[in-house]
Design a protein around this motif. Sequence first.
Motif, PDB file in Angstrom:
ATOM      1  N   ILE A 109       0.846  -1.577  -0.118  1.00  0.00           N
ATOM      2  CA  ILE A 109       0.042   0.468   0.259  1.00  0.00           C
ATOM      3  C   ILE A 109       0.604   0.732  -0.025  1.00  0.00           C
ATOM      4  N   ALA A 110       2.274   0.999   1.409  1.00  0.00           N
ATOM      5  CA  ALA A 110       2.720   2.728   0.779  1.00  0.00           C
ATOM      6  C   ALA A 110       3.876   2.358  -0.129  1.00  0.00           C
ATOM      7  N   VAL A 111       3.907   1.251  -0.886  1.00  0.00           N
ATOM      8  CA  VAL A 111       4.452   1.841  -2.004  1.00  0.00           C
ATOM      9  C   VAL A 111       3.882   2.514  -3.164  1.00  0.00           C
ATOM     10  N   SER A 112       2.297   1.508  -3.835  1.00  0.00           N
ATOM     11  CA  SER A 112       1.377   2.413  -4.260  1.00  0.00           C
ATOM     12  C   SER A 112       1.003   3.758  -4.228  1.00  0.00           C
ATOM     13  N   LEU A 113       0.993   3.933  -2.954  1.00  0.00           N
ATOM     14  CA  LEU A 113       0.738   5.795  -2.794  1.00  0.00           C
ATOM     15  C   LEU A 113       1.817   5.855  -3.335  1.00  0.00           C
ATOM     16  N   ALA A 114       2.410   6.037  -2.825  1.00  0.00           N
ATOM     17  CA  ALA A 114       4.118   7.130  -3.027  1.00  0.00           C
ATOM     18  C   ALA A 114       3.957   6.892  -4.887  1.00  0.00           C
ATOM     19  N   ILE A 115       3.759   5.840  -5.317  1.00  0.00           N
ATOM     20  CA  ILE A 115       4.653   6.119  -6.998  1.00  0.00           C
ATOM     21  C   ILE A 115       2.861   6.567  -7.373  1.00  0.00           C
ATOM     22  N   ASN A 155       9.883   6.704   2.488  1.00  0.00           N
ATOM     23  CA  ASN A 155      11.412   6.382   2.104  1.00  0.00           C
ATOM     24  C   ASN A 155      11.056   6.094   0.687  1.00  0.00           C
ATOM     25  N   THR A 156       9.912   6.061   0.310  1.00  0.00           N
ATOM     26  CA  THR A 156       9.708   5.529  -0.938  1.00  0.00           C
ATOM     27  C   THR A 156       9.516   6.694  -2.126  1.00  0.00           C
ATOM     28  N   LEU A 157       8.712   7.995  -1.418  1.00  0.00           N
ATOM     29  CA  LEU A 157       8.628   9.152  -1.815  1.00  0.00           C
ATOM     30  C   LEU A 157       9.949   9.979  -1.767  1.00  0.00           C
ATOM     31  N   THR A 158      10.710   9.196  -0.405  1.00  0.00           N
ATOM     32  CA  THR A 158      12.697  10.137  -1.276  1.00  0.00           C
ATOM     33  C   THR A 158      12.992   9.350  -1.565  1.00  0.00           C
ATOM     34  N   GLY A 159      13.039   7.889  -1.973  1.00  0.00           N
ATOM     35  CA  GLY A 159      13.535   7.838  -3.367  1.00  0.00           C
ATOM     36  C   GLY A 159      13.403   8.121  -4.575  1.00  0.00           C
ATOM     37  N   LEU A 160      12.074   7.975  -5.197  1.00  0.00           N
ATOM     38  CA  LEU A 160      11.037   8.306  -6.278  1.00  0.00           C
ATOM     39  C   LEU A 160      11.386   9.347  -6.267  1.00  0.00           C
ATOM     40  N   LEU A 215      12.250   2.766  -9.817  1.00  0.00           N
ATOM     41  CA  LEU A 215      12.169   1.791  -8.586  1.00  0.00           C
ATOM     42  C   LEU A 215      12.766   0.776  -8.253  1.00  0.00           C
ATOM     43  N   PRO A 216      14.452   0.348  -9.823  1.00  0.00           N
ATOM     44  CA  PRO A 216      15.854  -0.252  -9.543  1.00  0.00           C
ATOM     45  C   PRO A 216      16.602   0.665  -9.001  1.00  0.00           C
ATOM     46  N   LEU A 217      16.310   2.021  -8.770  1.00  0.00           N
ATOM     47  CA  LEU A 217      17.464   3.004  -8.255  1.00  0.00           C
ATOM     48  C   LEU A 217      17.162   3.516  -7.152  1.00  0.00           C
ATOM     49  N   ALA A 218      15.448   3.954  -6.343  1.00  0.00           N
ATOM     50  CA  ALA A 218      15.150   3.702  -5.561  1.00  0.00           C
ATOM     51  C   ALA A 218      15.130   2.630  -4.267  1.00  0.00           C
ATOM     52  N   LEU A 219      15.170   1.340  -4.945  1.00  0.00           N
ATOM     53  CA  LEU A 219      15.420   0.238  -4.099  1.00  0.00           C
ATOM     54  C   LEU A 219      16.392   0.119  -2.869  1.00  0.00           C
ATOM     55  N   PRO A 220      16.882   0.875  -2.943  1.00  0.00           N
ATOM     56  CA  PRO A 220      17.633   0.947  -1.406  1.00  0.00           C
ATOM     57  C   PRO A 220      17.227   1.788  -0.429  1.00  0.00           C
ATOM     58  N   VAL A 221      16.544   3.289  -0.740  1.00  0.00           N
ATOM     59  CA  VAL A 221      15.605   3.512   0.151  1.00  0.00           C
ATOM     60  C   VAL A 221      14.137   3.209   0.250  1.00  0.00           C
ATOM     61  N   ILE A 222      14.076   2.622  -0.398  1.00  0.00           N
ATOM     62  CA  ILE A 222      12.934   1.976   0.032  1.00  0.00           C
ATOM     63  C   ILE A 222      12.884   0.469   0.994  1.00  0.00           C
ATOM     64  N   LEU A 223      13.566  -0.187   0.736  1.00  0.00           N
ATOM     65  CA  LEU A 223      14.486  -1.452   1.539  1.00  0.00           C
ATOM     66  C   LEU A 223      15.224  -0.306   3.129  1.00  0.00           C
ATOM     67  N   TRP A 233      24.466  -3.749  -0.797  1.00  0.00           N
ATOM     68  CA  TRP A 233      24.404  -4.730  -2.086  1.00  0.00           C
ATOM     69  C   TRP A 233      24.154  -4.408  -3.218  1.00  0.00           C
ATOM     70  N   LEU A 234      22.432  -3.660  -2.371  1.00  0.00           N
ATOM     71  CA  LEU A 234      21.980  -2.711  -4.075  1.00  0.00           C
ATOM     72  C   LEU A 234      22.459  -1.656  -5.136  1.00  0.00           C
ATOM     73  N   MET A 235      22.542  -0.837  -3.151  1.00  0.00           N
ATOM     74  CA  MET A 235      23.601   0.456  -3.442  1.00  0.00           C
ATOM     75  C   MET A 235      24.715   0.207  -4.249  1.00  0.00           C
ATOM     76  N   ALA A 236      25.664  -0.861  -4.209  1.00  0.00           N
ATOM     77  CA  ALA A 236      26.447  -0.794  -5.174  1.00  0.00           C
ATOM     78  C   ALA A 236      26.347  -1.612  -6.846  1.00  0.00           C
ATOM     79  N   ARG A 237      25.377  -2.516  -6.220  1.00  0.00           N
ATOM     80  CA  ARG A 237      24.978  -2.823  -7.583  1.00  0.00           C
ATOM     81  C   ARG A 237      24.150  -2.172  -8.665  1.00  0.00           C
ATOM     82  N   THR A 238      24.131  -0.785  -7.710  1.00  0.00           N
ATOM     83  CA  THR A 238      23.220   0.407  -8.510  1.00  0.00           C
ATOM     84  C   THR A 238      23.902   1.775  -9.284  1.00  0.00           C
ATOM     85  N   GLY A 239      25.298   1.598  -8.208  1.00  0.00           N
ATOM     86  CA  GLY A 239      26.425   1.859  -8.115  1.00  0.00           C
ATOM     87  C   GLY A 239      26.028   3.806  -7.460  1.00  0.00           C
ATOM     88  N   GLN A 240      25.242   3.558  -6.613  1.00  0.00           N
ATOM     89  CA  GLN A 240      24.953   4.878  -5.920  1.00  0.00           C
ATOM     90  C   GLN A 240      25.943   4.936  -4.599  1.00  0.00           C
TER      91      GLN A 240
END
Length: 250
Positions: A67-73, A132-137, A164-172, A237-244
């Motif tokens: 619900i939270a991710v859907s609302l943020a999107i 966090n999802t809002l911030t990431g997006l 979403l892949p780039l925002a995923l570390p912040v969402i997590l 790991w996700l941040m390293a994988r995406t270069g963040q």
Amino acid sequence: MRPGIVVRIIAFAILLAFLIVPDLFAPVFGLLTKNGQPAIYNQGSLLDLTFNHLAIVFAATSAATLIAVSLAILVTRSFGVEFLPLSRSLANIGQTFPPVAVLALAVPVLGFGTAPTLVALFLYGLLPIFENTLTGLVNLPQSVTEAAKGVGMTWAQRLFKIELPLALPVILAGIRLSTVISLATATIGSTVAARTLGEVIIAGLTSNNTAFVLQGGLIVGVLAVLIYDSLAALERWLMARTGQAKRAAA
């Protein structure tokens, strides 16, 4: 292997041993008992209670994430910006009402058991994940989003392949916080007959058995630390994988 990882592996092994063969630890907890009280919780299986506790937390956190991710999107799309204040108010409901109050309101409608606890944990877990999802997006690199538009990606392609892949570390990070909060808060579900580790703590309080209280608290505490660290490692790991991670260091 780093010392911190070794310590966590040892903690997990000890926790697992205690849940499977708790009587092995009776001499340790026996030091906290008096007048012939049992040293190990004997009103049910600690392993079953732990699995039940984790299942309730997982279900509530999964629903809150959806619900939270859907609302943020929704509120980060051009057609949904006007719903941001309403969405933020909805996400704040759980933080406005204490979980005990939510349980008190939910029991007359849903009855005793797991359902009121799920509602309380779901509402309590919305805000960290939504923010966090809002911030990431919102804080995605503009160059990346502009490049995606330039190659002709639709909004759906940009969302699922880029944003979403780039925002995923912040969402997590929000999911991590919500999960740890829910792990601790779920113990109060036993006051309305939900089968959680709160049963062990309540049994200790009602019988004045410090060993029971400590057992319930330690299991929840160790689980919270292990899950928090695991999600934090996944986030890194996700941040390293995406270069963040490199951009953050720079």
